[in-house]
Design an enzyme around this catalytic site. Structure first.
Site, PDB file in Angstrom:
ATOM      1  N   ARG A   1       0.815  -1.240   0.000  1.00 38.13           N
ATOM      2  CA  ARG A   1       0.000   0.000   0.000  1.00 38.13           C
ATOM      3  C   ARG A   1       0.837   1.274   0.000  1.00 38.13           C
ATOM      4  NH1 ARG A   1      -3.526  -3.107   3.282  1.00 38.13           N
ATOM      5  NH2 ARG A   1      -5.320  -3.711   2.004  1.00 38.13           N
TER       6      ARG A   1
ATOM      7  N   ARG B   1      -3.521  21.313 -15.773  1.00 35.27           N
ATOM      8  CA  ARG B   1      -2.487  20.308 -16.068  1.00 35.27           C
ATOM      9  C   ARG B   1      -2.731  19.621 -17.419  1.00 35.27           C
ATOM     10  NH1 ARG B   1       0.518  15.981 -12.101  1.00 35.27           N
ATOM     11  NH2 ARG B   1       1.753  15.051 -13.752  1.00 35.27           N
TER      12      ARG B   1
ATOM     13  N   LYS C   1       6.940  22.919 -16.016  1.00 33.38           N
ATOM     14  CA  LYS C   1       6.187  21.716 -15.650  1.00 33.38           C
ATOM     15  C   LYS C   1       5.757  21.804 -14.182  1.00 33.38           C
ATOM     16  CE  LYS C   1       5.059  17.164 -15.466  1.00 33.38           C
ATOM     17  NZ  LYS C   1       5.158  15.831 -15.941  1.00 33.38           N
TER      18      LYS C   1
ATOM     19  N   ASN D   1      -0.768  17.701 -21.903  1.00 36.58           N
ATOM     20  CA  ASN D   1      -1.093  16.600 -22.825  1.00 36.58           C
ATOM     21  C   ASN D   1      -1.077  17.039 -24.281  1.00 36.58           C
ATOM     22  OD1 ASN D   1      -1.475  14.790 -20.731  1.00 36.58           O
ATOM     23  ND2 ASN D   1      -3.584  15.492 -20.412  1.00 36.58           N
TER      24      ASN D   1
ATOM     25  N   HIS E   1      -0.082  14.725 -27.124  1.00 32.53           N
ATOM     26  CA  HIS E   1       0.011  13.367 -26.578  1.00 32.53           C
ATOM     27  C   HIS E   1      -1.174  12.480 -26.921  1.00 32.53           C
ATOM     28  CE1 HIS E   1       3.462  14.944 -24.482  1.00 32.53           C
ATOM     29  NE2 HIS E   1       3.690  13.789 -23.911  1.00 32.53           N
TER      30      HIS E   1
ATOM     31  N   HIS F   1       0.574   9.550 -28.304  1.00 38.05           N
ATOM     32  CA  HIS F   1       0.552   8.265 -27.591  1.00 38.05           C
ATOM     33  C   HIS F   1      -0.005   7.154 -28.482  1.00 38.05           C
ATOM     34  CE1 HIS F   1       0.745   9.670 -23.110  1.00 38.05           C
ATOM     35  NE2 HIS F   1       1.931   9.344 -23.575  1.00 38.05           N
TER      36      HIS F   1
ATOM     37  N   HIS G   1       9.408   8.051 -27.420  1.00 36.43           N
ATOM     38  CA  HIS G   1       8.284   8.873 -26.952  1.00 36.43           C
ATOM     39  C   HIS G   1       8.345  10.270 -27.594  1.00 36.43           C
ATOM     40  CE1 HIS G   1       5.180  10.336 -24.264  1.00 36.43           C
ATOM     41  NE2 HIS G   1       5.956  11.350 -23.908  1.00 36.43           N
TER      42      HIS G   1
ATOM     43  N   GLU H   1       9.845  17.337 -25.309  1.00 38.55           N
ATOM     44  CA  GLU H   1       9.050  17.823 -24.164  1.00 38.55           C
ATOM     45  C   GLU H   1       9.411  19.281 -23.858  1.00 38.55           C
ATOM     46  OE1 GLU H   1       6.590  16.020 -23.073  1.00 38.55           O
ATOM     47  OE2 GLU H   1       7.167  13.901 -23.124  1.00 38.55           O
TER      48      GLU H   1
ATOM     49  N   GLU I   1      -4.760  16.984 -12.350  1.00 42.43           N
ATOM     50  CA  GLU I   1      -5.203  17.130 -13.735  1.00 42.43           C
ATOM     51  C   GLU I   1      -6.714  17.314 -13.864  1.00 42.43           C
ATOM     52  OE1 GLU I   1      -2.848  14.692 -16.458  1.00 42.43           O
ATOM     53  OE2 GLU I   1      -4.569  14.640 -17.793  1.00 42.43           O
TER      54      GLU I   1
ATOM     55  N   LYS J   1       3.000  11.621 -11.497  1.00 41.25           N
ATOM     56  CA  LYS J   1       2.259  10.604 -12.259  1.00 41.25           C
ATOM     57  C   LYS J   1       3.125   9.361 -12.343  1.00 41.25           C
ATOM     58  CE  LYS J   1      -0.725  12.952 -15.614  1.00 41.25           C
ATOM     59  NZ  LYS J   1      -0.940  13.162 -17.054  1.00 41.25           N
TER      60      LYS J   1
HETATM   61  P1  NAD Z   1      13.739   5.373 -21.054  1.00 43.87           P
HETATM   62  O1  NAD Z   1      13.544   5.345 -19.603  1.00 43.87           O
HETATM   63  O2  NAD Z   1      13.409   4.143 -21.819  1.00 43.87           O
HETATM   64  O3  NAD Z   1      15.273   5.765 -21.354  1.00 43.87           O
HETATM   65  C1  NAD Z   1      15.741   5.774 -22.674  1.00 43.87           C
HETATM   66  C2  NAD Z   1      17.029   4.949 -22.819  1.00 43.87           C
HETATM   67  O4  NAD Z   1      18.128   5.688 -22.295  1.00 43.87           O
HETATM   68  C3  NAD Z   1      17.028   3.612 -22.096  1.00 43.87           C
HETATM   69  O5  NAD Z   1      17.641   2.655 -22.916  1.00 43.87           O
HETATM   70  C4  NAD Z   1      17.886   3.890 -20.876  1.00 43.87           C
HETATM   71  O6  NAD Z   1      18.516   2.725 -20.397  1.00 43.87           O
HETATM   72  C5  NAD Z   1      18.895   4.858 -21.416  1.00 43.87           C
HETATM   73  N1  NAD Z   1      19.505   5.762 -20.446  1.00 43.87           N
HETATM   74  C6  NAD Z   1      18.905   6.394 -19.414  1.00 43.87           C
HETATM   75  N2  NAD Z   1      19.742   7.275 -18.846  1.00 43.87           N
HETATM   76  C7  NAD Z   1      20.920   7.181 -19.510  1.00 43.87           C
HETATM   77  C8  NAD Z   1      22.172   7.862 -19.398  1.00 43.87           C
HETATM   78  N3  NAD Z   1      22.350   8.852 -18.517  1.00 43.87           N
HETATM   79  N4  NAD Z   1      23.166   7.510 -20.244  1.00 43.87           N
HETATM   80  C9  NAD Z   1      22.962   6.547 -21.185  1.00 43.87           C
HETATM   81  N5  NAD Z   1      21.801   5.893 -21.357  1.00 43.87           N
HETATM   82  C10 NAD Z   1      20.790   6.211 -20.522  1.00 43.87           C
HETATM   83  O7  NAD Z   1      12.918   6.524 -21.762  1.00 43.87           O
HETATM   84  P2  NAD Z   1      12.612   8.078 -21.447  1.00 43.87           P
HETATM   85  O8  NAD Z   1      12.582   8.713 -22.777  1.00 43.87           O
HETATM   86  O9  NAD Z   1      13.483   8.621 -20.396  1.00 43.87           O
HETATM   87  O10 NAD Z   1      11.126   8.040 -20.844  1.00 43.87           O
HETATM   88  C11 NAD Z   1      10.009   7.673 -21.611  1.00 43.87           C
HETATM   89  C12 NAD Z   1       8.876   7.309 -20.684  1.00 43.87           C
HETATM   90  O11 NAD Z   1       8.541   8.429 -19.870  1.00 43.87           O
HETATM   91  C13 NAD Z   1       7.610   6.900 -21.405  1.00 43.87           C
HETATM   92  O12 NAD Z   1       7.162   5.691 -20.859  1.00 43.87           O
HETATM   93  C14 NAD Z   1       6.619   8.023 -21.078  1.00 43.87           C
HETATM   94  O13 NAD Z   1       5.293   7.567 -21.025  1.00 43.87           O
HETATM   95  C15 NAD Z   1       7.120   8.474 -19.741  1.00 43.87           C
HETATM   96  N6  NAD Z   1       6.705   9.841 -19.376  1.00 43.87           N
HETATM   97  C16 NAD Z   1       6.081  10.024 -18.185  1.00 43.87           C
HETATM   98  C17 NAD Z   1       5.678  11.287 -17.783  1.00 43.87           C
HETATM   99  C18 NAD Z   1       5.041  11.504 -16.442  1.00 43.87           C
HETATM  100  O14 NAD Z   1       4.559  12.607 -16.178  1.00 43.87           O
HETATM  101  N7  NAD Z   1       5.023  10.522 -15.580  1.00 43.87           N
HETATM  102  C19 NAD Z   1       5.915  12.385 -18.615  1.00 43.87           C
HETATM  103  C20 NAD Z   1       6.565  12.167 -19.830  1.00 43.87           C
HETATM  104  C21 NAD Z   1       6.953  10.885 -20.186  1.00 43.87           C
HETATM  105 ZN    ZN Z   2       5.429  13.122 -22.981  1.00 44.69          ZN
END
Ligand code: NAD
Ligand code: ZN
Length: 352
Positions: free
Chosen positions: A114, A228, A214, A232, A235, A239, A255, A178, A224, A136
């Site tokens: 929990r 907020r 942000k 999106n 997106h 998405h 992404h 972003e 949201e 989120k």
């Molecule tokens: P990711 O976490 O897959 O990272 C991308 C790649 O970079 C991976 O292979 C990772 O191993 C590598 N990596 C990470 N840090 C590194 C570093 N310092 N040096 C070398 N390699 C490194 O992808 P992302 O683009 O960071 O995140 C995408 C995700 O974020 C999606 O799932 C999306 O839905 C989510 N997201 C969430 C929110 C939210 O508000 N919660 C907002 C935007 C995006």
């Molecule tokens: Zn995004």
């Protein structure tokens, strides 16, 4: 640089090491776990440990890298690992990685027994400017992005731009999307500045501006209910395209690449359904197409894309709701748009 207060927790930008060390050295936590993917455990963990005076009092939980692993099967595996390690409710989870790790790690922590405390240490540009801020958490179900998740705030977010030195170019470009979004929806001057910035070397000042935007938006509307929703922008279509690409393409879109397509399509929607001008649309399309590889949205995927948009969490009463631009630097939300307009916006992107 600075500390921002973000809806009840601290967000440290190029600072906060002392606060983090103090927290870890306090007796608040019975056990500390670090969640990392195969790349961040190898590349970022040693950097993190050296920043933290060779911190070693933790158990490492490593997952495979990539969006395709942000799913329930991995969560079950990690919940079981936490159980095997006898993690109790006083345990702390540190999420060290990109948005996949901060989203999934936040979800795991917010549900394990929990809820246990977690800290985000984002290591990609995307997670620093977006995913790690705002509480989120979530995972994908089949191809529907972030279908299951919670709003849960981390204890703290620790943003250190030094991690970006090892980030591959394609990931920098993904996160840059972003930042462009923050300019498009909130700050025209920032958007114009980004247009003359090399995405490979964004300045700490620019990264900070994105975090600030942000943070400002999510602090005003954490759950949201209204403002907020502007985050999106791009997106709803983005998405859907990302989910489709993940399921069908050999080399799926990141992404950022997917939402860049979403920006162009939803800017096109903003002409007819909001007050964006044709000149502004042209400006946005030209800029994005100069940065992001052109993708062909297959005609035969249109129906699936519409279905994916229908499953979007933002919808109400079966209507697909969009956040649309009023002009560059200002965004509105809860816009209903016809299916015909959505399909035309996909055609518009393909025609560029
Ligand atoms: P990711 O976490 O897959 O990272 C991308 C790649 O970079 C991976 O292979 C990772 O191993 C590598 N990596 C990470 N840090 C590194 C570093 N310092 N040096 C070398 N390699 C490194 O992808 P992302 O683009 O960071 O995140 C995408 C995700 O974020 C999606 O799932 C999306 O839905 C989510 N997201 C969430 C929110 C939210 O508000 N919660 C907002 C935007 C995006
Ligand atoms: Zn995004």
């Amino acid at each position: 640089m600075e500390t921002l207060t973000s809806a009840g927790h601290s967000l440290y930008f190029e600072s906060g090491l002392e606060a983090l060390k103090n927290l870890l050295e306090s007796n608040k936590y019975s056990k500390v776990f670090i969640l990392a993917d195969e790349h961040t455990s190898e590349i970022c963990l040693p950097v993190f440990q050296s920043m933290m005076d060779d911190f070693s009092e933790f158990d490492l939980i490593e997952t495979s890298a990539g969006e395709e692993n942000k799913n329930i099967d991995f969560c079950i595996g990690i919940w079981k690992t936490l159980l095997d390690f006898e993690a109790d409710r006083k345990s702390l989870l540190i999420n060290l990685g990109g948005g996949v790790i901060t989203d999934m790690g936040g979800f795991i922590a917010s549900t394990y027994k929990r809820g246990i405390d977690f800290i985000n240490v984002p290591t990609t540009l995307l997670s620093q400017v977006d995913a790690s801020v705002g509480g989120k958490t979530g995972i994908d179900i089949d191809n529907v992005k972030n279908m299951v998740g919670t709003f849960t705030l981390p204890q703290m977010v620790f943003i250190e731009t030094g991690f970006l030195k090892t980030l591959p170019k394609r990931e920098l470009l993904s996160g840059f999307a972003e930042m462009i979004k923050h300019g498009l929806i909130y700050d025209k001057t920032y958007y114009e500045k980004l247009k003359s910035t090399d995405y490979l070397t964004p300045s700490a000042e620019d990264i900070y501006r994105s975090v600030e935007i942000k943070n400002e938006v999510v602090t005003i509307d954490p759950h949201e209910k209204n403002l907020r929703k502007i985050l999106n922008f791009g997106h709803t279509i983005g998405h859907a395209v990302e989910g489709y690409s993940l399921a069908n393409d050999e080399n799926p879109l990141t992404h950022g690449e997917a939402i860049a397509i979403g920006f162009v399509c939803e800017a096109a929607l903003s002409i007819k359904n909001s007050t964006l001008t044709k000149e502004e649309l042209k400006d946005i399309s030209t800029y994005l197409l100069s940065l992001y590889p052109k993708y062909h949205i297959k005609k035969e995927s249109f129906d699936t894309l519409l279905e994916l948009m229908q499953s979007d969490k933002k919808n109400e009463d079966g209507n697909i709701l969009f956040s649309l631009l009023e002009n560059i630097g200002k965004c509105t939300f809860n816009c209903r748009v016809s299916t015909a307009d959505i399909l035309s916006s996909l055609d518009y992107y393909n025609s560029l």
